[in-house]
Design an enzyme around this catalytic site. Structure first.
Site, PDB file in Angstrom:
ATOM      1  N   PHE A 192      30.405  33.884  39.877  1.00 19.44           N
ATOM      2  CA  PHE A 192      29.388  33.916  38.814  1.00 19.44           C
ATOM      3  C   PHE A 192      28.137  33.144  39.189  1.00 19.44           C
ATOM      4  CE2 PHE A 192      31.089  29.705  37.979  1.00 19.44           C
ATOM      5  CZ  PHE A 192      29.951  29.014  37.566  1.00 19.44           C
TER       6      PHE A 192
ATOM      7  N   ARG B  23      31.463  37.328  34.441  1.00 17.52           N
ATOM      8  CA  ARG B  23      30.687  36.426  33.572  1.00 17.52           C
ATOM      9  C   ARG B  23      29.228  36.858  33.441  1.00 17.52           C
ATOM     10  NH1 ARG B  23      34.881  34.816  32.184  1.00 17.52           N
ATOM     11  NH2 ARG B  23      36.266  33.564  33.442  1.00 17.52           N
TER      12      ARG B  23
ATOM     13  N   SER C  20      36.392  30.736  44.295  1.00 18.36           N
ATOM     14  CA  SER C  20      37.163  29.496  44.432  1.00 18.36           C
ATOM     15  C   SER C  20      38.234  29.636  45.520  1.00 18.36           C
ATOM     16  CB  SER C  20      37.798  29.152  43.086  1.00 18.36           C
ATOM     17  OG  SER C  20      38.616  30.227  42.670  1.00 18.36           O
TER      18      SER C  20
ATOM     19  N   CYS D 286      27.855  25.968  45.403  1.00 18.01           N
ATOM     20  CA  CYS D 286      28.859  25.606  46.414  1.00 18.01           C
ATOM     21  C   CYS D 286      28.257  24.660  47.445  1.00 18.01           C
ATOM     22  CB  CYS D 286      29.396  26.846  47.101  1.00 18.01           C
ATOM     23  SG  CYS D 286      28.166  27.627  48.122  1.00 18.01           S
TER      24      CYS D 286
HETATM   25  P1  NAD Z   1      36.417  32.579  40.934  1.00 12.80           P
HETATM   26  O1  NAD Z   1      37.279  32.369  42.123  1.00 12.80           O
HETATM   27  O2  NAD Z   1      36.966  32.253  39.600  1.00 12.80           O
HETATM   28  O3  NAD Z   1      35.939  34.117  40.850  1.00 12.80           O
HETATM   29  C1  NAD Z   1      35.380  34.779  41.944  1.00 12.80           C
HETATM   30  C2  NAD Z   1      35.702  36.260  41.851  1.00 12.80           C
HETATM   31  O4  NAD Z   1      37.122  36.441  41.915  1.00 12.80           O
HETATM   32  C3  NAD Z   1      35.236  36.920  40.566  1.00 12.80           C
HETATM   33  O5  NAD Z   1      34.706  38.185  40.857  1.00 12.80           O
HETATM   34  C4  NAD Z   1      36.510  37.020  39.739  1.00 12.80           C
HETATM   35  O6  NAD Z   1      36.507  38.141  38.873  1.00 12.80           O
HETATM   36  C5  NAD Z   1      37.582  37.180  40.798  1.00 12.80           C
HETATM   37  N1  NAD Z   1      38.875  36.600  40.363  1.00 12.80           N
HETATM   38  C6  NAD Z   1      39.063  35.554  39.520  1.00 12.80           C
HETATM   39  N2  NAD Z   1      40.379  35.314  39.366  1.00 12.80           N
HETATM   40  C7  NAD Z   1      41.030  36.222  40.115  1.00 12.80           C
HETATM   41  C8  NAD Z   1      42.422  36.471  40.372  1.00 12.80           C
HETATM   42  N3  NAD Z   1      43.382  35.735  39.822  1.00 12.80           N
HETATM   43  N4  NAD Z   1      42.735  37.476  41.222  1.00 12.80           N
HETATM   44  C9  NAD Z   1      41.771  38.223  41.786  1.00 12.80           C
HETATM   45  N5  NAD Z   1      40.452  38.023  41.570  1.00 12.80           N
HETATM   46  C10 NAD Z   1      40.083  37.042  40.757  1.00 12.80           C
HETATM   47  O7  NAD Z   1      35.057  31.776  41.218  1.00 12.80           O
HETATM   48  P2  NAD Z   1      33.835  31.543  40.245  1.00 12.80           P
HETATM   49  O8  NAD Z   1      34.242  30.572  39.189  1.00 12.80           O
HETATM   50  O9  NAD Z   1      33.237  32.818  39.831  1.00 12.80           O
HETATM   51  O10 NAD Z   1      32.798  30.849  41.244  1.00 12.80           O
HETATM   52  C11 NAD Z   1      32.801  29.460  41.515  1.00 12.80           C
HETATM   53  C12 NAD Z   1      33.534  29.154  42.807  1.00 12.80           C
HETATM   54  O11 NAD Z   1      32.937  29.880  43.894  1.00 12.80           O
HETATM   55  C13 NAD Z   1      33.435  27.702  43.212  1.00 12.80           C
HETATM   56  O12 NAD Z   1      34.685  27.293  43.707  1.00 12.80           O
HETATM   57  C14 NAD Z   1      32.392  27.684  44.310  1.00 12.80           C
HETATM   58  O13 NAD Z   1      32.484  26.619  45.225  1.00 12.80           O
HETATM   59  C15 NAD Z   1      32.680  28.984  44.986  1.00 12.80           C
HETATM   60  N6  NAD Z   1      31.540  29.457  45.756  1.00 12.80           N
HETATM   61  C16 NAD Z   1      31.626  29.392  47.117  1.00 12.80           C
HETATM   62  C17 NAD Z   1      30.562  29.798  47.901  1.00 12.80           C
HETATM   63  C18 NAD Z   1      30.653  29.744  49.396  1.00 12.80           C
HETATM   64  O14 NAD Z   1      29.836  30.391  50.040  1.00 12.80           O
HETATM   65  N7  NAD Z   1      31.589  29.032  49.968  1.00 12.80           N
HETATM   66  C19 NAD Z   1      29.402  30.273  47.280  1.00 12.80           C
HETATM   67  C20 NAD Z   1      29.352  30.331  45.888  1.00 12.80           C
HETATM   68  C21 NAD Z   1      30.434  29.922  45.127  1.00 12.80           C
END
Ligand code: NAD
Length: 499
Positions: A149, A177, A226, A281
């Protein structure tokens, strides 16, 4: 109530699963729209369309594909204000931040204009008698991306622009989201000339993700989110025979050496720790001053800066420092971790727990927090908080400071603030973290370099954008060809050999 759609086959289509997620206005806490959550049948339908569209797209020459990217850049600039407004409305970040989100994606689209050059193979003339050897980079086919998101424009473009420039079709499953900007981007790239079905947006949750993981036609998956989900998608995707790259969570340390310019370091920490409400991130979430004297000076400089931060809705103007966090659950999680920090003995020197914004009492605003005397065994140190909370861990020496960052399970970004070239050089060489800043708090590489962390912040071999993206989204084929000619070794022409 507005009901959003999917974007399948070049059309906005209503969801058929009858499952929906609420989209909140994070500033007021109200539900402002609903997004459909795709079933596995809807994913299959998109994959079928993508397969056909991809076959026609991969034979479009790279220069023409690049022209679509060129036009797309123009349209992104044309619609910048509209995109930023839609982004802030669902995400909550300020308008300048939202424009930055679009801009950093746009820069990767610009990089993709170089596709004809970037896709060139290698050639060895006369590898043997009459033998030439050459390689080509070919598209994978149907590719997919699952995005978080917190950057609902940038990260999407980091994935789909190179994938498409390489001749693939791309199925995007954005965060549920804030799905409006992804839908707008899909429309915009078609206006730029992309054939229908090459980029599709299918909204959804775990059911859609699992359908992507299980679909045998999908060749590759890019994921950003995440770490637990990154680990899951990487494991399942790889065992299903796909090419997968997953980018996970972070806990970025900034080391402040005794010789650092403390005012500069404090300004940098406030921007990097609290900007976008800490939902980045690459946010700095741990400050590691070296020596108690440095720590005392730093905390003294930080407190008034943090107390001055302006928190509010994006509609309140460009002098707002940060907006609300994305959901009520995110707010609860952050405040729960703050309580755990207090309970585990950290010193809360700026306490944002009672923050209240008049007129927005139901919004997901979180006050800024600063902890001092945090220790590595505390939850606020071990876990990613993803909110406006900065933890200070005092280190007695440079070795102790670098050791802390090296021992943390995450390895996305880090920074050192110092005037000492030796220390900076040693830090850059030894640290086991993917992106390093020297007097730069958020060292996000530009589009023509690559972006990626180490350790539990990444699963897979190649980074995002830059040259790595063109490797990730293509397969190399190497051809050895023999055309026996009449030329003898030594250059004399042998007419007989031509018979
Ligand atoms: P999230 O892991 O909750 O969601 C990411 C994606 O995964 C979304 O599209 C969501 O619909 C999907 N998802 C969620 N739960 C799932 C499940 N159980 N099974 C399959 N798919 C699922 O992450 P978020 O809250 O949207 O984003 C924040 C996180 O992303 C933070 O941990 C942040 O550090 C990380 N992030 C990392 C980078 C990087 O480049 N390393 C960049 C941006 C954000």
């Amino acid at each position: 109530m507005q009901e959003l759609t999917h974007y399948i086959g070049g059309e906005h289509v209503k969801g058929t699963s009858r499952r929906f997620a609420d989209i909140f206005n994070p500033a007021t806490g109200e539900v402002q729209a609903k997004v459909p959550l795709a079933s596995s049948d809807e994913i299959s339908q998109a994959v079928e369309i993508a397969s056909k569209a991809q076959l026609a797209w991969e034979v479009v020459n790279p220069q023409r594909r690049a022209r679509v990217m060129m036009k797309f850049v123009d349209l992104l600039n044309r619609d910048m204000d509209k995109l930023a407004e839609a982004l802030s409305r669902e995400h909550g970040k300020t308008i300048p931040d939202a424009k930055g989100d679009v801009q950093r994606g746009l820069e990767v689209v610009e990089y993709c204009i170089g596709a004809p050059q970037l896709l060139k193979g290698e050639y060895t003339d006369s590898a043997g008698p009459g033998i030439d050897m050459y390689s080509m980079r070919q598209a994978l086919g149907v590719t997919a991306g699952i995005t978080p998101f917190n950057f609902p424009a940038m990260i999407l473009m980091w994935m789909f622009a190179p994938a498409i420039a390489c001749g693939n079709a791309f199925i995007l499953k954005p965060s549920e989201r804030d799905p409006s900007v992804p839908l707008m981007l899909a429309e915009l790239i078609e206006e730029a000339g992309l054939p229908k079905g090459v980029l599709q947006v299918v909204n959804g949750d775990k059911e859609a993700v699992d359908a992507i993981l299980n679909n045998p036609v999908i060749q590759s998956i890019g994921f950003v989110g995440s770490t637990p989900i990154a680990e899951y998608i990487y494991g399942r995707g790889c065992s299903n025979g796909k090419r997968v790259q997953c980018f996970g969570g972070a806990k970025n340390h900034m080391i402040i050496m005794p010789d650092a310019d403390i005012d500069q370091a404090a300004d940098a920490l406030v921007g990097a720790g609290y900007g976008a409400a800490g939902e980045r991130c690459m946010a700095i979430s741990v400050a590691v001053p070296v020596g108690d004297e440095t720590a005392d000076r730093l905390i003294e400089k930080l407190i008034p800066r943090i107390e001055k931060l302006k928190v509010g809705p994006y509609t309140a103007g460009d002098d707002i420092d940060y907006g609300p966090v994305v959901t009520a659950a995110a707010k609860q999680n952050i405040l729960g971790l703050v309580e755990s920090g207090v309970a585990q003995g950290a010193e809360l020197v700026v306490d944002g727990r009672n923050f209240n914004l008049q007129g927005y009492e139901d919004g997901f605003f979180v006050g800024a927090h600063l902890f001092d005397r945090v220790t590595p065994n505390m939850d606020i140190y071990k876990k990613e908080i993803f909110g406006p909370v900065l933890s200070t861990v005092r280190a007695a020496s440079y070795e102790e400071a670098i050791g802390l960052a090296m021992d943390h399970e995450y390895g996305n970004g880090t920074a050192i603030f110092t005037r000492d070239g030796d220390a900076a050089r040693d830090f850059a060489n030894r640290i086991n973290i993917g992106m390093v800043g020297i007097n730069v708090p958020i060292p996000v590489p530009l589009a023509y370099h690559t972006f990626g962390g180490w350790k539990k912040s990444v699963f897979g071999d190649l980074n995002q954008h830059g040259p790595d993206a063109f490797k990730f989204y293509t397969r190399t084929k190497t051809i050895t060809s023999r055309w026996p000619s009449g030329i003898k070794e030594g250059g004399e022409f042998n007419f007989k050999a031509m018979d």
